[in-house]
Enzyme design. Sequence first.
Site, short mmCIF file in Angstrom:
data_model
loop_
_atom_site.label_atom_id
_atom_site.label_comp_id
_atom_site.label_asym_id
_atom_site.label_seq_id
_atom_site.Cartn_x
_atom_site.Cartn_y
_atom_site.Cartn_z
N ASP A 11 67.98 95.53 71.76
CA ASP A 11 67.92 94.09 71.99
C ASP A 11 66.56 93.52 71.58
O ASP A 11 65.52 94.11 71.89
CB ASP A 11 68.15 93.85 73.50
N GLU A 39 68.13 94.51 66.87
CA GLU A 39 68.42 93.08 66.80
C GLU A 39 67.12 92.31 66.66
O GLU A 39 66.17 92.50 67.44
CB GLU A 39 69.12 92.62 68.08
#
Length: 572
Positions: free
Chosen positions: A230, A300
């Site tokens: 993330d 990401e």
Amino acid sequence: MEKRSWDNSVIYHIYPRTFNEDKERTPQRGHGSIAGIEEKLDYLSDLGVDVIWISPPYPSPMVDGGYDISDYTNIHPDLGTLEDFDRLVTRCHEKGIRLMLDFVPNHTSIEHPWFQKSENCIKGFEDWYIWHPGEVDENGNRVPPNNWGSVFSIPNRKARERGEMPELGDDKKTPYISAWRWSEARQEYYLASFAKEQPDLNWSNWYVRESMKEVMRFWLDRGVDGFRVDVLNHLAKDMSFEDEELNDAYSEDLYENPYDQLMKYRSCGYPEALHQYTWEMCEVLREEQYEGRDIKMVFEAYMERHVLDYIDEIAPDVGVSFNFTLLTLDPHAPLSVRKIELDSYYAKLPDGAIGNQVNGNHDNVRLATRVGDVAARAFGVMNLLLPGMKFIYNGEELGLHNAAIPVDRMQDPNGLRDGERTPMLFDNTMPNCGFSNASENNLYLPVNGEDRRLAANEQINDPGSSYTLYKTVIHQIVRGMSAASGQYVPMQTDNEHVLAWGRQNDGDKLVVAMNFSEESQSVSIIGSTVMKAQKILSSIQVTDFEGDSQDVDVSQAFQLKPNELIAIATKK
Ligand code: NOJ
């Protein structure tokens, strides 16, 4: 069962809260579960899935859909137990499916014991988060130390649109929310790049980095095959806390999020730190005890392409960044821009790196809503026929749409992303389309009634359905043809609305042409010769991709229907 290579793998992204609740559980809670995922492994392997990626299943107060984690090494009780998770890993591996976990290194929940210790200055934990006393302004008020903003500044924009915030000032800008939040307990600001309940960990602290690596090992030792990382870019900050530069291009018409008034040079993506932290995480996957496991990470980061290229260079054999161009490129951008993006993406990928394509995820409006039903089928096949990892967001294979969510059912702190997170529709003859037996009001998010007719049970035996298209392309082309795992060949067409590319492997060839316009187009591919086509597939009329071979001269004009993609395959 043997796992297939990551290259050319179909990766199915599961948002666990709304995927499937196991039906044995009493009482039904209206939340998907780990055992519910296990129940659907046959569905996934029939479709042709090689890897599942599960959004965070960890204990969380659920301020941000589970991305606010209060315990990195456990499973949220709503979703099940560690034993359920271990069983899922085993079942996946029995079916040759890999399992990728969402790893959220940038921030925890304020309920994580680390934050509570840090906030209370427990010895050794003082610097686990990013604390600052702030400054005192000319009126004697305490103010944050710099202008860094929260990514979650959309609520300000919404408040203004509802008339709950003063009209825009002279600068015509809705104020963004500061990333600095005041702690009464510690009498200092802490940095929270997302919600205020998601304090940023201090990655410049060695103990933090080592603890996060231990978290990775905890899951690797339980058998996971990789991580989706993330907001990697947010780990890397300029710890001298200089102000961000302002984005001169910002205007309220062009940007939805007031946060975009700032550039992202110092509060995230700071190059040296980015390099070091990414490298250190990648090193974990290379540790001796994991030799031969072929573990991968996908990072990401919504950043400019040159930053992503930089990330891809760091440890290409184990980690690459998500390539969000299918997802984020302005739909009105000329096709030439899309072509340049695509050709240069594959040209620039470092040796040993596996590229990827993404049409959707839990943060973006669903593909079919974004581009329309017919084009969604073409985009779906496009993703599958480009090199590398192919990410499919759960429900995309059914052509599901975003739902309108009543305000009192919203879960997303931004009031923005619930529409793409509604329950998966497996069977419209069952309560809540098969998602859960709980009562409607108890579901985490409501079922999208508008899409009932798209439930999997309606599509599985329908030769013309979106599901059948995905399944046919995965089984018959991606797995059935060696060309589909071959090299990417950029191609030129004589029509500005049609994009074409080829794949080639040892004499086997695939030519793909996609009409991005709403009108029929006549097109020929420049410089191409007569091909003896073995098989032809259209994204509009699914064939079983068998049939007699025919001569197709792709250098001569051929017709494409509005938003149609065709794939022509030849064998040597
Ligand atoms: C990216 C995740 O995909 C998104 O859902 C989340 O809100 C932010 N990171 C913060 O963790």
